[in-house]
Design a protein around this motif. Structure first.
Motif, PDB file in Angstrom:
ATOM      1  N   PHE A  37     -83.210 -38.401 140.207  1.00 47.67           N
ATOM      2  CA  PHE A  37     -82.324 -39.191 139.351  1.00 47.67           C
ATOM      3  C   PHE A  37     -80.903 -39.232 139.915  1.00 47.67           C
ATOM      4  O   PHE A  37     -80.269 -40.293 139.958  1.00 47.67           O
ATOM      5  CB  PHE A  37     -82.305 -38.604 137.941  1.00 47.67           C
ATOM      6  N   VAL A  38     -80.412 -38.080 140.363  1.00 51.24           N
ATOM      7  CA  VAL A  38     -79.079 -38.041 140.976  1.00 51.24           C
ATOM      8  C   VAL A  38     -79.049 -38.931 142.218  1.00 51.24           C
ATOM      9  O   VAL A  38     -78.091 -39.686 142.432  1.00 51.24           O
ATOM     10  CB  VAL A  38     -78.705 -36.591 141.333  1.00 51.24           C
ATOM     11  N   ALA A  39     -80.107 -38.860 143.009  1.00 51.90           N
ATOM     12  CA  ALA A  39     -80.151 -39.661 144.234  1.00 51.90           C
ATOM     13  C   ALA A  39     -80.158 -41.152 143.921  1.00 51.90           C
ATOM     14  O   ALA A  39     -79.478 -41.948 144.600  1.00 51.90           O
ATOM     15  CB  ALA A  39     -81.390 -39.287 145.051  1.00 51.90           C
ATOM     16  N   VAL A  40     -80.926 -41.562 142.916  1.00 54.02           N
ATOM     17  CA  VAL A  40     -80.977 -42.975 142.539  1.00 54.02           C
ATOM     18  C   VAL A  40     -79.594 -43.454 142.082  1.00 54.02           C
ATOM     19  O   VAL A  40     -79.107 -44.516 142.514  1.00 54.02           O
ATOM     20  CB  VAL A  40     -82.018 -43.201 141.430  1.00 54.02           C
ATOM     21  N   GLY A 111     -82.517 -53.917 144.387  1.00 51.70           N
ATOM     22  CA  GLY A 111     -83.564 -54.480 143.537  1.00 51.70           C
ATOM     23  C   GLY A 111     -84.907 -53.814 143.771  1.00 51.70           C
ATOM     24  O   GLY A 111     -85.661 -53.558 142.828  1.00 51.70           O
ATOM     25  N   VAL A 112     -85.218 -53.523 145.041  1.00 54.76           N
ATOM     26  CA  VAL A 112     -86.468 -52.828 145.359  1.00 54.76           C
ATOM     27  C   VAL A 112     -86.440 -51.410 144.790  1.00 54.76           C
ATOM     28  O   VAL A 112     -87.429 -50.924 144.230  1.00 54.76           O
ATOM     29  CB  VAL A 112     -86.691 -52.795 146.888  1.00 54.76           C
ATOM     30  N   LEU A 113     -85.294 -50.753 144.921  1.00 57.15           N
ATOM     31  CA  LEU A 113     -85.168 -49.391 144.401  1.00 57.15           C
ATOM     32  C   LEU A 113     -85.389 -49.359 142.889  1.00 57.15           C
ATOM     33  O   LEU A 113     -86.110 -48.492 142.367  1.00 57.15           O
ATOM     34  CB  LEU A 113     -83.786 -48.833 144.747  1.00 57.15           C
ATOM     35  N   ALA A 172     -75.164 -33.325 151.680  1.00 53.15           N
ATOM     36  CA  ALA A 172     -75.469 -32.673 152.955  1.00 53.15           C
ATOM     37  C   ALA A 172     -76.480 -33.449 153.795  1.00 53.15           C
ATOM     38  O   ALA A 172     -76.317 -33.579 155.016  1.00 53.15           O
ATOM     39  CB  ALA A 172     -75.987 -31.259 152.699  1.00 53.15           C
ATOM     40  N   TRP A 173     -77.526 -33.986 153.160  1.00 49.67           N
ATOM     41  CA  TRP A 173     -78.633 -34.573 153.936  1.00 49.67           C
ATOM     42  C   TRP A 173     -79.017 -35.991 153.514  1.00 49.67           C
ATOM     43  O   TRP A 173     -79.895 -36.594 154.115  1.00 49.67           O
ATOM     44  CB  TRP A 173     -79.872 -33.671 153.826  1.00 49.67           C
ATOM     45  N   GLY A 174     -78.434 -36.509 152.431  1.00 50.47           N
ATOM     46  CA  GLY A 174     -78.735 -37.870 152.019  1.00 50.47           C
ATOM     47  C   GLY A 174     -79.772 -37.937 150.908  1.00 50.47           C
ATOM     48  O   GLY A 174     -80.445 -36.956 150.580  1.00 50.47           O
ATOM     49  N   VAL A 175     -79.923 -39.146 150.355  1.00 52.57           N
ATOM     50  CA  VAL A 175     -80.790 -39.326 149.194  1.00 52.57           C
ATOM     51  C   VAL A 175     -82.265 -39.138 149.543  1.00 52.57           C
ATOM     52  O   VAL A 175     -83.067 -38.720 148.712  1.00 52.57           O
ATOM     53  CB  VAL A 175     -80.580 -40.718 148.568  1.00 52.57           C
ATOM     54  N   GLY A 176     -82.654 -39.441 150.777  1.00 48.14           N
ATOM     55  CA  GLY A 176     -84.054 -39.361 151.146  1.00 48.14           C
ATOM     56  C   GLY A 176     -84.634 -37.976 150.978  1.00 48.14           C
ATOM     57  O   GLY A 176     -85.811 -37.821 150.624  1.00 48.14           O
TER      58      GLY A 176
END
Length: 413
Positions: A37-40, A111-113, A172-176
């Motif tokens: 959720f934080v990443a989105v 939009g895809v996300l 540190a490492w990104g949303v992925g």
């Protein structure tokens, strides 16, 4: 001995290996969901710099719940529940894997996300009712409240730790990486569901809209369940304060972002504390009275929060509100589980899920609109007073909530 009985009841974990395995999987998957959720939210804001788009994340989550929730509940009451549960968790694994694929392919358009978020929410809307029907199949009735409290502390613990850790991981490492951890956590949930026994429903209800109407008719015609859901809906819709936090922080506490962050943390701290000490109320024979007291305490704590002179006093009352909310939620779910026949439990659980998840969204909307027309103080205090009045009205008009629980036939299968 008394002090030990005040703590959360761990007997459900000892009494049922399938529950223990399922609970461990849910702990990990709930934590992974908070990271995702934080990443989105970060990814949507990073790509759009638009509050409207970040608001669309909530819409993407809410719409599948509202549209599919009751239909999913009807399906749960007609099929073998373990297989249905496996299907929903497997779908969530696939969607989270697609989100994690951004580690390789790069960021997808917003939009895809949001489409992936909606797909994840759709599987969650289907899985929510079946998850609620599992406990009566795994635990004796006297341990149901303890099992619900254990599920609640898993949720509150994830709320307490997950967002902060998610922010550190994204930085540190990104949303992925957050999406990858979320995917792995769903594998843990899948492992838990694979350990469940088969759970067939003996009495099959009508399909489609007819089955949904039967479930809603049962909710409306059963005073204790109707009263429990109305109590929760009134408390959340009338007095949910989160949308007011930014403006209250700006007007009263110098717009310090650290204070704003602590507001949500305080509610989670109160919830975790209440869960740890849930033995004080889960063993009581009147869950309806406990629920009413918890809901009343929520309104009173928010009224006191509105008059708080300092940030620390405000945080204390928010922690009290979080504790009261956990008491109310655990008791409400106990009432639903103990008073609903097995063949209707999916549909009634779907109604409970919609009330529990859509109610806060509507409450935040109400608070924001009232604050816009009047003031944040009036929005908060009026909501708290209306909450207290509504809970008192339910207590007076629903005597069944004030009496010891009478169990319905709902044998484990």
């Amino acid at each position: 001995m008394r002090g030990r009985h005040a703590l959360i009841d761990l007997e459900p974990l000892r009494a049922s290996r399938p529950f223990r395995r399922l609970w461990a999987g849910q702990v990990l998957s709930t934590f992974g969901g908070q990271l995702a959720f934080v990443a989105v939210m970060f990814q949507v804001w990073d790509q759009t710099s638009s509050a409207a788009w970040t608001g669309a994340v909530g819409l993407s989550q809410a719409l599948p719940l509202i549209v599919l929730g009751l239909f999913a509940g009807a399906a749960v009451d007609r099929v073998e529940r373990r297989r249905f549960y496996l299907l929903t968790i497997s779908g969530q694994v696939v969607v989270s894997a697609l989100m994690a694929s951004q580690l390789v392919i790069g960021s997808v358009p917003v939009g895809v996300l949001l489409g992936l978020v909606a797909a994840q929410a759709a599987f969650g809307a289907a899985g929510g009712p079946v998850a609620r029907t599992v406990l009566p199949q795994l635990l004796p009735r006297e341990l149901l409240a303890g099992g619900i409290a254990l599920n609640r502390i898993a949720f509150q613990g994830a709320m307490l730790i997950g967002p902060a850790l998610g922010g550190l991981i994204v930085n540190a490492w990104g949303v992925g990486v957050c999406y990858l951890i979320d995917c792995l956590s769903f594998l843990a949930a899948l492992y838990g569901v694979l350990g469940l026994p088969k759970m067939r429903v003996e009495a099959v209800g009508r399909p489609g809209l007819g089955g949904i109407r039967d479930g809603l008719a049962f909710v409306v015609s059963t005073p204790v369940i109707r009263g429990a859901l109305i109590t929760d809906l009134a408390a959340m819709v009338l007095s949910m304060p989160i949308s007011l936090f930014p403006v209250i922080n700006a007007e009263r506490f110098g717009n310090d972002p650290r204070t704003l962050g602590l507001f949500l943390t305080a509610i989670a701290v109160g919830g975790v504390t209440a869960s740890i000490l849930s033995g004080m109320f889960t063993r009581l024979p009147r869950p309806g009275v406990v629920m009413l007291v918890g809901s009343m305490g929520w309104g009173i704590a928010l009224a006191l929060f509105a008059f708080s002179p300092t940030p620390w006093v405000a945080l204390a009352f928010l922690a009290l509100a979080g504790a009261a909310d956990t008491v109310s939620v655990v008791s409400r779910s106990t009432i639903v589980q103990l008073h609903t026949p097995n063949e209707l439990l999916g549909r009634v659980s779907a109604a409970e899920q919609i009330v529990g998840q859509a109610g806060p969204d509507l409450g935040n909307l109400r608070g924001g609109l009232v604050a816009q027309v009047t003031s944040p103080f009036i929005a908060l205090t009026s909501g708290a007073v209306l909450c207290i009045a509504a809970v008192a009205a339910v207590a007076v008009t629903t005597p069944g909530l004030r009496t010891p629980t009478t169990l319905v036939p709902n044998d484990r299968r």
